[in-house]
Design a protein around this motif. Structure first.
Motif, short mmCIF file in Angstrom:
data_model
loop_
_atom_site.label_atom_id
_atom_site.label_comp_id
_atom_site.label_asym_id
_atom_site.label_seq_id
_atom_site.Cartn_x
_atom_site.Cartn_y
_atom_site.Cartn_z
N ASP A 255 101.92 71.73 -6.97
CA ASP A 255 102.16 71.06 -8.25
C ASP A 255 103.53 71.55 -8.74
N PRO A 256 104.61 71.01 -8.15
CA PRO A 256 105.93 71.59 -8.38
C PRO A 256 106.37 71.59 -9.84
N ALA A 257 106.04 70.57 -10.61
CA ALA A 257 106.47 70.54 -12.01
C ALA A 257 105.83 71.69 -12.78
N SER A 258 104.53 71.89 -12.58
CA SER A 258 103.84 72.99 -13.26
C SER A 258 104.34 74.34 -12.77
N PHE A 259 104.55 74.46 -11.46
CA PHE A 259 105.02 75.73 -10.90
C PHE A 259 106.39 76.11 -11.49
N ILE A 260 107.32 75.17 -11.51
CA ILE A 260 108.66 75.46 -12.03
C ILE A 260 108.60 75.77 -13.52
N ARG A 261 107.75 75.05 -14.26
CA ARG A 261 107.64 75.30 -15.69
C ARG A 261 107.12 76.71 -15.96
N HIS A 262 106.08 77.11 -15.28
CA HIS A 262 105.54 78.46 -15.45
C HIS A 262 106.56 79.51 -15.00
N LEU A 263 107.24 79.24 -13.91
CA LEU A 263 108.21 80.20 -13.38
C LEU A 263 109.32 80.48 -14.38
N LEU A 264 109.83 79.43 -15.01
CA LEU A 264 110.98 79.58 -15.90
C LEU A 264 110.62 80.18 -17.25
N THR A 265 109.39 79.99 -17.69
CA THR A 265 109.04 80.39 -19.06
C THR A 265 108.37 81.76 -19.15
N PRO B 238 99.50 81.39 -1.77
CA PRO B 238 98.52 81.92 -2.72
C PRO B 238 99.03 83.12 -3.50
N TRP B 239 99.92 83.91 -2.90
CA TRP B 239 100.47 85.07 -3.60
C TRP B 239 101.31 84.62 -4.78
N TRP B 240 102.20 83.65 -4.51
CA TRP B 240 103.07 83.16 -5.59
C TRP B 240 102.25 82.40 -6.62
N ALA B 241 101.24 81.67 -6.18
CA ALA B 241 100.40 80.95 -7.15
C ALA B 241 99.73 81.93 -8.11
N ALA B 242 99.25 83.06 -7.59
CA ALA B 242 98.61 84.06 -8.44
C ALA B 242 99.61 84.70 -9.41
N LEU B 243 100.82 84.94 -8.93
CA LEU B 243 101.82 85.61 -9.78
C LEU B 243 102.39 84.65 -10.82
N VAL B 244 102.67 83.42 -10.41
CA VAL B 244 103.30 82.45 -11.31
C VAL B 244 102.28 81.81 -12.25
N GLY B 245 101.05 81.63 -11.78
CA GLY B 245 100.03 80.97 -12.59
C GLY B 245 99.98 79.48 -12.38
N ALA B 246 100.55 79.00 -11.28
CA ALA B 246 100.51 77.59 -10.92
C ALA B 246 100.69 77.48 -9.41
N LYS B 247 100.18 76.39 -8.83
CA LYS B 247 100.22 76.24 -7.39
C LYS B 247 101.51 75.55 -6.94
N PRO B 248 102.05 75.94 -5.78
CA PRO B 248 103.27 75.29 -5.28
C PRO B 248 103.12 73.81 -5.02
#
Length: 872
Positions: A213-223, A201-211
């Motif tokens: 949903d890996p495609a969304s998480f990686i996309r938000h992380l990189l951009t 939940p910590w990373w989901a809040a910081l990244v803006g996507a849930k782990p």
């Protein structure tokens, strides 16, 4: 000191931790090998490596990865670098344009299939043998290749099946992906975030996507934030065990506080060089950034900052309110977010001083509660009087009160208003302390005597605004000279300067000598480094014109002369560290007379200019000289102690920058022959050989991956060598560095003595020699202000351990060979880019047995440290 090195110990900079058993057990564990294709390259890999300037040991599987750094990283814009890049581009362009197969073709690895590269990434139909040339010529595609090469099997498979992600990393975020990939892990449909399930939940809040949903998480992380979030994520992902717990604040399982902590840590990380972007510089990193800080500070097994760790303590040290929690009590412990904020939210010099102050406090004052007031003042004064505190630490001072008293004396000297008097006072105090430091290093003064002399020097009568008067001269005559005369065996009325020169050389009376015998070419020698050092000192002192110590002490006149004593002590401090009597610095006027205490310079941040670490200065119409303190002169002069023991020409044109040469030289001048014991050397060599045997026993790439992880190899090297292991079994041991082989050979509880390590100055500011706990992890990045790599690479010392064993000479000969071996290293090494750390271990392995037969023989020459043993 012996330091435990166990396979199951905390590994700081790897994204995955193998847990349990020994390396032998790891080698039997199956790990999925990433699906890399093998493609034909329409050209010669050997020609590519030669054009790039790689050393002979670079494995073919790593050549494309290294070429990405050379072609698309930040390189010096000098003529050789530009010419090298142009030559590579021309060669690759020719191979990419070839219409038919060439007679020369080599196999190279390709993460994912050629079809994916053609259809999604390149979007052009390229023949297989031209594919890699096209990829390497394209910056975005090269960075995608570099990122994919770091992924494990599951993550590579996931990204390979996602057209949208591949298009994103190629078209939008190639730099962020290249830098972030080592920390990305996808398994069973979710991202394996640092910290595990509790931290999701910590990373989901910081990244803006849930782990999940890996495609969304990686996309938000990189951009997000021009790649800054991706860089931060990878920094945390490359921590393990207690350091990861510390970084995330994991002892606190409350979700709300965990999110707050992670946001605070990230916000601080983004303040370091706000103009930096991973898309512009994917391989560069900021000096004193979060990754380096978290790899340096010590933490407890429970994931808390090691003492001194109280929030109130560090608030008082740095003069800042560290708490963002109104409910935090005085006994609260500093967490990672707070530590990062107080250390990193400043300009680079202050960041360096503060991080080193934390390391200094942890090294010396782990139990701050026992002497809290003095410890606080000692640590608070570190940044202002860095050279003073490092000198006291090297001498072996452990009492906080002594550091406090020394800082007070330094502060009092800084208040002298007259520059001439201030130079005299600084020269007398720092010069006398430098003599104690060197005599203690050589063991002429034992620990108790050295500390007693330091405390008596600090306590000398001092007249505010004027200086010491005759007290330093009296101290030398009554306190310093008597124990030196007794140890070196030179009684009165012999010259005081002769006594000090003998002591600076490490000379001892016949009764005090500990003889180590060497049999060489049917002759018997004893190791007597003091005789060679004394010969050097006498020659150097002759060239350092000016007053002698006896003149300043008034032993040839009726009274001491402060000015003459100051000049003599400056010259003695320089003589101890300036190296070869024939070096260029001694061709002109006495450089000790040109020493600049920076009295007219403005302090930068909290530093007192006359107590900063010395540095070389040249240009502006002034002759070569040193600025800063007279203490720790080896930090600026160590490279002048490197030497070639024969008159032959240099091995090759040098490519190592001056800063790194100096950092390697610091190890050569900070190791004593007595520190290297035969029993320890044999144990270390045994670990290396056990590592070789374990690698030879591997049965396949999956077993190789498991073992490579215990060797602390970075993910790209793990995968590249696993690809190679699937094609050949012979020669894999030659692909690892000696340090990596040693790590493979360690079992739980095995010990590696610190004497076989390196000087840590480039990392934590310490001048101590220690065996590194952790690997460079593909370098610490391009840190222009910090020579971090030499402080993490003990391979040269390990190679000399092997060579001296083969030559059948005592281990203590290693220290005698280090100056020449370091000279060889900086001439042999072929770093292809600024943090090409593998170039140095590979250069160390190139030191040939036959050459060191000659090097040992050179030590027996007249004036050398191997003296014929004429005793009957």
């Amino acid at each position: 000191m012996l330091v435990a090195r166990a396979v199951c110990c905390t590994i700081l900079m790897l994204p995955v931790v193998w847990s349990g058993g020994s390396p032998a057990d790891a080698a039997t564990t199956d790990r999925r090998v990433p699906e890399w294709a093998t493609v034909r390259f329409a050209g010669s890999v050997e020609a590519l490596a030669r054009l790039a300037g790689f050393d002979a040991h670079v494995e073919p599987a790593r050549v494309p990865l290294e070429l990405v750094r050379v072609l698309h990283g930040e390189l010096p814009q000098d003529a050789p670098s530009i010419s090298r890049r142009d030559g590579l581009l021309a060669y690759l362009g020719a191979t990419a344009r070839a219409q038919a197969s060439t007679d020369i073709a080599d196999d190279l690895p390709l993460p994912l299939t050629p079809a994916i590269w053609r259809d999604i990434i390149l979007q052009e139909q390229v023949s297989e043998e031209h594919l890699l040339s096209v990829v390497l010529l394209d910056r975005a595609a090269s960075l995608v290749y570099y990122g994919l090469a770091a992924l494990d099997a599951d993550t590579l498979q996931f990204i390979g099946r996602s057209r949208d992600l591949l298009l994103l990393v190629d078209r939008v975020t190639p730099g962020a992906f290249a830098a972030t990939a080592p920390g990305l892990r996808v398994s069973a449909g979710r991202v394996l975030v640092p910290g595990g399930q509790i931290a999701e939940p910590w990373w989901a809040a910081l990244v803006g996507a849930k782990p999940d949903d890996p495609a969304s998480f990686i996309r938000h992380l990189l951009t997000r934030d021009a790649g800054r979030l991706a860089a931060f994520y990878t920094t945390i992902a490359q921590l393990n065990g207690p350091r990861l717990q510390f970084a995330l604040g994991l002892p606190n399982s409350d979700s709300k506080s965990g999110i707050k902590h992670l946001r605070e840590l990230y916000n601080t990380a983004t303040t370091v060089d706000p103009a930096w972007s991973l898309e512009i510089g994917p391989f560069s990193r900021r000096s004193g950034d979060l990754r380096l800080l978290l790899s340096l500070v010590e933490v407890t097994p429970q994931g808390r900052l090691s003492p001194p760790s109280a929030r109130r303590f560090w608030e008082d040290v740095f003069g800042e309110n560290l708490s963002t929690d109104a409910g935090a009590g005085d006994d609260a412990v500093v967490d990672a977010a707070t530590l990062a904020r107080v250390v990193l939210a400043h300009e680079p010099r202050v960041r360096r001083l503060r991080s080193h102050a934390v390391c200094f406090a942890q090294r010396l004052f782990g139990n701050a509660a026992s002497d809290g007031s003095s410890v606080l003042r000692a640590v608070r004064s570190y940044a202002r009087f860095e050279a003073l505190h490092l000198t006291l630490e090297r001498i072996g001072v452990v009492r906080a009160g002594t550091y406090v008293a020394a800082a007070r004396r330094a502060e009092a000297m800084s208040a002298i208003g007259d520059d001439k008097r201030l130079v005299v006072a600084l020269s007398q105090f720092q010069g006398a302390l430098a003599v104690i430091d060197r005599c203690s290093f050589h063991g002429v003064l034992d620990h108790a005597d050295a500390v007693s002399l330091v405390e008596s020097l600090i306590g000398l009568p001092f007249e505010p605004g004027k200086g010491f008067g005759p007290s330093v001269a009296d101290w030398i005559v009554t306190r310093l000279l008597p124990p030196l005369r007794e140890t070196v065996g030179i009684g009165a009325p012999e010259s005081a300067e002769d006594v000090v020169l003998h002591a600076l050389a490490g000379a001892r009376s016949a009764d005090a000598r500990a003889m180590t015998i060497v049999r060489w070419e049917d002759q018997t020698y004893r190791i007597d480094p003091a005789s060679a050092e004394l010969s050097r000192l006498l020659k150097v002192r002759e060239k350092l014109t000016g007053p002698r110590l006896d003149d300043g002490l008034g032993l040839r006149a009726k009274a001491p002369d402060d000015g003459l004593l100051a000049g003599a002590l400056r010259s003695l401090a320089y003589a101890a560290h300036i190296g070869d009597p024939e070096n260029n610095t001694l061709l002109g006027p006495n450089p000790a007379d040109d020493h600049d205490f920076r009295l007219q310079g403005l302090a930068v941040g909290p530093q007192a200019p006359a107590w900063t670490l010395p540095a070389e200065r040249v240009g502006g119409g002034a002759p070569w000289h040193l600025e800063g303190s007279l203490l720790c002169l080896d930090v600026a002069l160590a490279r002048f102690s490197l030497k070639r023991l024969s008159t032959e020409q240099p091995l090759s044109a040098r490519q190592v920058i001056r800063r790194d040469e100096q950092a390697f030289a610091l190890t050569a001048v900070n190791v004593r022959p007595a520190a290297h014991l035969d029993v320890d050397r044999d144990r270390v060599i045994g670990y290396i050989e056990r590592g070789r045997q374990r690698i030879r026993a591997l049965t396949g790439p999956s077993h190789w991956l498991a073992l490579a992880e215990t060797a602390r190899l970075d993910p790209r090297r793990q995968n590249a060598l696993a690809w190679l292991a699937g094609r050949q079994r012979d020669g894999l041991t030659d692909r690892l560095t000696l340090t990596e082989l040693l790590w493979v050979g360690l079992d739980a509880g095995d010990l590696v003595p610190d004497a076989w390590g390196v000087c840590r100055h480039g990392l934590d500011g310490s001048l101590a020699v220690r065996f590194p706990l952790d690997p460079p992890a593909d370098g610490y990045g391009r840190l222009s202000a910090a020579p971090t790599l030499p402080a993490a690479l003990p391979d040269l010392t390990l190679r000399l351990a092997e060579l001296t064993a083969q030559l059948r000479v005592p281990a203590s000969v290693v220290a005698l060979l280090l100056p020449a071996a370091t000279q060889d290293l900086v001439e042999l090494a072929r770093p292809a880019y600024p943090d090409d750390w593998l170039a140095f271990p590979h250069a160390a392995r190139m030191l040939a047995y036959e050459r060191y037969i000659d090097q040992v023989a050179a030590l027996t020459a007249t004036g050398g440290p191997l003296v014929p043993d004429t005793r009957q």
